[in-house]
Design an enzyme around this catalytic site. Structure first.
Site: not given
Length: 304
Positions: A150, A172, A241, A244, A267, A276
């Protein structure tokens, strides 16, 4: 008493608590959302946190929609309100969360289109002048695509996060993970590190820095990638992004290993990876039926 807390004070207390475990970007976004709600409530004479109810929240979201806010922004507004309401329930300001009764418009899919493998390879292999700036840019590009990072993860990297063939990143929710670094990315990073010292002093820990020796920010990285796409003749807009997403799509096409891609992307849920990478659950079900030993049906007549 907690039930007498003003809306403004309750929001500030919630944001302070949120900042202990959420990213600065999340805190900033929620601050903006809750400030908009607080202004809306104040215009209607509502100043107490205990007055937050479904009617007020529905009116707020309806007003925001009429202003032309995108479904994604409306969904974030609702999420910020709902989590704030959860905090008020924990403090016994509210009996239950009134936001749970509300729905926001369905968000359209805005997944970036993955870059063509050959076009991306030509882009990455474009010769450069060997300057420190070019070597830094090449290292960023290769690492983005090699490891599927990211933007925030790459920007936060320090030199000591690198190992021989992997990199440690903070994803995250402050979840750490290790991601492999491919051979081409390793070569690019080695070349950049050899000249990085000419831009920084010994106290700077950031892996990627600008010419003034300071850590590159998110906007600077985004802008540089957009510039490189033009300079190198890539006929499509390039942003972190998209690299990615290309990493995930290309890896999945060759490996067919959704679980591995999930781990590499960081994830928490497989469903996130499924969306995704533009797969559908029918494809997953077929893969499961074909591969899992307990999924195969027993031949008819074999029942005892």
């Amino acid at each position: 008493m907690a039930s007498q807390a003003t809306l403004t004070n309750a929001i500030e207390e919630y944001l302070a608590q949120l900042a202990t475990h959420a990213s600065p970007a999340t805190v900033a976004a929620y601050r903006q959302d809750l400030a908009a709600f607080c202004q809306f409530a104040d215009q209607r004479g509502v100043t107490q946190a205990s007055a937050l109810d479904t009617t007020l929240a529905r009116a707020f979201l309806g007003t925001e929609r009429s202003r032309g806010l995108a479904p994604r922004t409306l969904a974030r507004r609702r999420a910020a309100l709902s989590r704030f309401a959860d905090a008020l329930v924990e403090r016994h300001v509210l009996v239950d969360n009134p936001i749970q009764l509300l729905r926001t418009p369905k968000q359209p899919s805005h997944l970036p289109k993955p870059l063509d493998v050959d076009a991306l390879s030509r882009f990455l292999d474009t010769p450069h002048d060997g300057s420190p700036l070019s070597l830094r840019d090449q290292a960023m590009l290769e690492l983005f695509y090699s490891s599927g990072l990211r933007l925030a993860e790459l920007a936060a990297l320090d030199v000591n996060h690198l190992a021989a063939n992997h990199v440690r990143v903070m994803g995250k929710g402050s979840k750490p993970r290790q991601v492999p670094v491919g051979r081409r990315a390793q070569q690019a990073l080695t070349a950049w590190l050899a000249c990085r010292a000419s831009w920084v002093d010994s106290a700077e820990t950031a892996l990627f820095v600008g010419q003034r020796g300071q850590r590159l920010g998110h906007r600077a990285i985004q802008k540089r990638l957009a510039q490189l796409s033009v300079m190198r003749g890539l006929p499509e807009h390039l942003h972190p992004h998209r690299l990615r997403h290309s990493f995930a799509s290309h890896l999945l096409e060759s490996s067919q290993d959704l679980r591995a891609v999930q781990e590499l992307l960081g994830h928490a849920n497989l469903s996130t990876t499924q969306v995704y990478t533009r797969l559908d659950w029918q494809h997953l079900a077929e893969s499961y039926d074909a591969a899992h030993p307990r999924a195969k049906r027993r031949p008819s007549g074999s029942e005892s």
